[in-house]
Design a protein around this motif. Structure first.
Motif, PDB file in Angstrom:
ATOM      1  N   ASN A 147       8.986  -1.207   9.325  1.00  0.00           N
ATOM      2  CA  ASN A 147       9.155  -1.200  10.784  1.00  0.00           C
ATOM      3  C   ASN A 147       9.724  -2.496  11.345  1.00  0.00           C
ATOM      4  OD1 ASN A 147       8.305   1.367  11.681  1.00  0.00           O
ATOM      5  ND2 ASN A 147       6.207   0.851  11.087  1.00  0.00           N
ATOM      6  N   HIS A 196      11.287   5.558  16.133  1.00  0.00           N
ATOM      7  CA  HIS A 196       9.955   5.650  15.515  1.00  0.00           C
ATOM      8  C   HIS A 196       9.069   4.617  16.206  1.00  0.00           C
ATOM      9  CE1 HIS A 196       6.682   5.974  12.741  1.00  0.00           C
ATOM     10  NE2 HIS A 196       6.793   4.708  12.386  1.00  0.00           N
ATOM     11  N   GLN A 241       0.814  -1.220   0.000  1.00  0.00           N
ATOM     12  CA  GLN A 241       0.000   0.000   0.000  1.00  0.00           C
ATOM     13  C   GLN A 241       0.851   1.276   0.000  1.00  0.00           C
ATOM     14  OE1 GLN A 241      -2.602   0.774   3.238  1.00  0.00           O
ATOM     15  NE2 GLN A 241      -1.161   0.079   4.791  1.00  0.00           N
ATOM     16  N   ILE A 242       1.976   1.289   0.696  1.00  0.00           N
ATOM     17  CA  ILE A 242       2.834   2.492   0.621  1.00  0.00           C
ATOM     18  C   ILE A 242       3.427   2.599  -0.780  1.00  0.00           C
ATOM     19  CG2 ILE A 242       4.927   3.619   1.495  1.00  0.00           C
ATOM     20  CD1 ILE A 242       4.345   2.385   4.224  1.00  0.00           C
ATOM     21  N   GLU A 252      10.229  -6.962  -5.144  1.00  0.00           N
ATOM     22  CA  GLU A 252       9.128  -7.620  -4.434  1.00  0.00           C
ATOM     23  C   GLU A 252       9.541  -9.054  -4.103  1.00  0.00           C
ATOM     24  OE1 GLU A 252       6.349  -7.882  -2.947  1.00  0.00           O
ATOM     25  OE2 GLU A 252       5.664  -5.819  -2.938  1.00  0.00           O
ATOM     26  N   VAL A 276      11.873   2.481   5.690  1.00  0.00           N
ATOM     27  CA  VAL A 276      10.503   2.816   6.113  1.00  0.00           C
ATOM     28  C   VAL A 276       9.895   1.636   6.871  1.00  0.00           C
ATOM     29  CG1 VAL A 276       8.190   3.387   5.246  1.00  0.00           C
ATOM     30  CG2 VAL A 276      10.206   4.403   4.166  1.00  0.00           C
TER      31      VAL A 276
HETATM   32  P1  NAD Z   1       1.974  -3.844   2.775  1.00  0.00           P
HETATM   33  O1  NAD Z   1       1.770  -5.153   3.457  1.00  0.00           O
HETATM   34  O2  NAD Z   1       0.820  -3.192   2.090  1.00  0.00           O
HETATM   35  O3  NAD Z   1       3.128  -3.990   1.694  1.00  0.00           O
HETATM   36  C1  NAD Z   1       4.350  -4.583   1.997  1.00  0.00           C
HETATM   37  C2  NAD Z   1       4.888  -5.129   0.687  1.00  0.00           C
HETATM   38  O4  NAD Z   1       6.222  -5.557   0.937  1.00  0.00           O
HETATM   39  C3  NAD Z   1       4.102  -6.343   0.160  1.00  0.00           C
HETATM   40  O5  NAD Z   1       3.754  -6.124  -1.200  1.00  0.00           O
HETATM   41  C4  NAD Z   1       5.092  -7.499   0.316  1.00  0.00           C
HETATM   42  O6  NAD Z   1       4.956  -8.455  -0.698  1.00  0.00           O
HETATM   43  C5  NAD Z   1       6.433  -6.743   0.218  1.00  0.00           C
HETATM   44  N1  NAD Z   1       7.567  -7.454   0.797  1.00  0.00           N
HETATM   45  C6  NAD Z   1       7.586  -8.239   1.907  1.00  0.00           C
HETATM   46  N2  NAD Z   1       8.829  -8.725   2.086  1.00  0.00           N
HETATM   47  C7  NAD Z   1       9.600  -8.228   1.099  1.00  0.00           C
HETATM   48  C8  NAD Z   1      10.973  -8.381   0.742  1.00  0.00           C
HETATM   49  N3  NAD Z   1      11.797  -9.156   1.450  1.00  0.00           N
HETATM   50  N4  NAD Z   1      11.420  -7.722  -0.346  1.00  0.00           N
HETATM   51  C9  NAD Z   1      10.605  -6.944  -1.082  1.00  0.00           C
HETATM   52  N5  NAD Z   1       9.287  -6.769  -0.805  1.00  0.00           N
HETATM   53  C10 NAD Z   1       8.797  -7.407   0.279  1.00  0.00           C
HETATM   54  O7  NAD Z   1       2.658  -2.864   3.850  1.00  0.00           O
HETATM   55  P2  NAD Z   1       2.717  -1.270   3.829  1.00  0.00           P
HETATM   56  O8  NAD Z   1       1.493  -0.724   4.454  1.00  0.00           O
HETATM   57  O9  NAD Z   1       3.128  -0.807   2.476  1.00  0.00           O
HETATM   58  O10 NAD Z   1       3.879  -1.020   4.906  1.00  0.00           O
HETATM   59  C11 NAD Z   1       5.216  -1.398   4.675  1.00  0.00           C
HETATM   60  C12 NAD Z   1       6.072  -1.168   5.915  1.00  0.00           C
HETATM   61  O11 NAD Z   1       6.149   0.229   6.226  1.00  0.00           O
HETATM   62  C13 NAD Z   1       5.530  -1.833   7.197  1.00  0.00           C
HETATM   63  O12 NAD Z   1       6.645  -2.336   7.929  1.00  0.00           O
HETATM   64  C14 NAD Z   1       4.922  -0.671   7.956  1.00  0.00           C
HETATM   65  O13 NAD Z   1       4.856  -0.917   9.341  1.00  0.00           O
HETATM   66  C15 NAD Z   1       5.937   0.421   7.629  1.00  0.00           C
HETATM   67  N6  NAD Z   1       5.536   1.807   7.874  1.00  0.00           N
HETATM   68  C16 NAD Z   1       6.487   2.660   8.399  1.00  0.00           C
HETATM   69  C17 NAD Z   1       6.192   3.987   8.627  1.00  0.00           C
HETATM   70  C18 NAD Z   1       7.220   4.940   9.221  1.00  0.00           C
HETATM   71  O14 NAD Z   1       6.840   6.072   9.552  1.00  0.00           O
HETATM   72  N7  NAD Z   1       8.478   4.581   9.368  1.00  0.00           N
HETATM   73  C19 NAD Z   1       4.919   4.456   8.311  1.00  0.00           C
HETATM   74  C20 NAD Z   1       3.961   3.582   7.769  1.00  0.00           C
HETATM   75  C21 NAD Z   1       4.289   2.241   7.563  1.00  0.00           C
END
Ligand code: NAD
Ligand code: LMR
Length: 329
Positions: free
Chosen positions: A132, A188, A16-17, A43, A130
């Protein structure tokens, strides 16, 4: 003169990000309106098809600055020649979890990615983590990349920074653009410390304008620190568009510089400033210029701030020790 495109690797491109981020990178918001980019999407195999769909949509935008899109499920290929790497791909937390609960699930992703960056990225690579728990994941990746200068590994606290500005603007009736020199210290996580004691609102000291220590302690700090959980509760999914926006802000500021008289917050390897143990990746006030950042020095830290910075830093030290135990450092 035609500029050479900048290679930007985005992991978790099908998430989603990723969906909120890629179109803004391609339209010039990450690096500048005159900087061509090539996207390298990384991915896992299960995410490849969805990433291909996103790439089709990127094609359909005919972005003038987008000079290529490649999709990989092998980090060694995904980071080949990368100038900027946004490490987003990880499992997000769900209701009831703390970000630290993701350590073992996500820690394993960042070691091989750090090693791949070490072996294949461009010499000027800049990394933003990004996924977590962002600070400790950045530490894991950095430790796996001994040939890359440690300061190129950063973690995102810009979302917290932006959240704090917004809450302060609401409280005081100021415009967000009037608020400068705010700082996020530490992790964070729910222990992070948004510090208004050196911040300014239209040139006046923010703590004096607010003049309400109870509001700071009981409303402002917890609202900012627990905003991620509040969003998960409301949306049923963790923040995405605001996180993507903060990632854009973080890299744009790192590359293009902070405005005169202002600073930003970035999670960076500590050099021991402000009593933060050297090496851990902690958020500091920083200025940026010519693609480099420097910690703002010489700020007086009052007792209120000291206790909160120390608590967040102690949590980072615990996280570091935990990932050491797991063999990730
Ligand atoms: P999401 O589940 O929608 O997407 C994550 C994607 O990462 C998926 O498409 C998955 O297939 C892919 N993925 C998993 N392992 C992988 C790997 N080894 N290599 C490449 N791709 C891989 O999650 P999201 O909502 O996009 O969030 C992603 C991360 O960002 C989470 O850890 C979330 O907690 C974190 N986040 C951090 C902040 C911040 O302020 N630092 C803010 C929001 C979210
Ligand atoms: C956020 O701050 O919104 C993200 O880190 C997601 C989360 O788990 O809180």
């Amino acid at each position: 003169m035609t500029r050479t495109p900048v290679n930007v690797t985005v992991t978790g491109a099908a998430g989603q990000i990723g969906y909120a981020l890629l179109f803004r990178i391609a339209s010039g918001h990450l690096l500048g309106a005159d900087v061509p980019v090539k996207l390298r999407l990384l991915e896992i195999p299960q995410g490849m098809k969805a990433a291909e769909g996103t790439a089709m949509e990127l094609d359909d935008c005919a972005f003038p600055l987008l000079k290529g899109i490649d999709i990989f499920d092998d980090p060694n290929k995904g980071f080949e020649g990368a100038n900027v790497a946004l490490l987003v791909g990880a499992r997000p937390r769900t209701a009831g979890m703390e970000r630290g609960d993701l350590l073992s699930a996500n820690g394993g992703i960042f070691k091989p990615q750090g090693a791949a960056i070490n072996a294949h990225a461009a010499d000027d690579i800049k990394v933003l983590v990004v996924g977590n728990p962002a600070n400790t994941n950045a530490l894991i990746a950095q430790a796996a990349a001994p040939d890359v200068p440690a300061e190129r590994f950063t973690a995102m606290t810009r979302l917290d920074h932006n959240r704090a500005i917004s809450q302060l603007a609401k409280k005081t009736g100021a415009d967000v653009t009037d608020i400068k020199r705010l700082t996020i210290w530490g992790n964070h996580s729910a222990t992070q410390y948004p510090d208004v004691f050196h911040a300014e609102i239209a040139g006046k000291n923010a703590a004096e304008v607010v003049n309400d220590e109870l509001w700071l302690a009981d409303t402002f700090i917890p609202t900012v620190a627990k905003r991620g959980a509040a969003i998960i509760d409301a949306r049923g999914a963790s923040s995405a568009a605001s996180a993507a926006n903060a990632a854009i802000d973080h890299v744009h500021t790192w590359v293009n510089g902070t405005a005169a008289g202002d600073w930003t917050s970035m999670g960076i390897p500590s050099d021991g400033s402000y009593g933060v143990p050297e090496g851990i990746i902690s958020s500091f006030p920083v200025t940026t210029k010519d693609g480099k950042y420097e910690i703002v020095q010489g700020l007086d830290i009052n007792e209120f701030s000291r206790a909160r910075i120390d608590a967040s830093v102690a949590e980072l030290v615990e996280e570091r020790d935990a990932v050491r135990e797991l063999g990730l450092l």
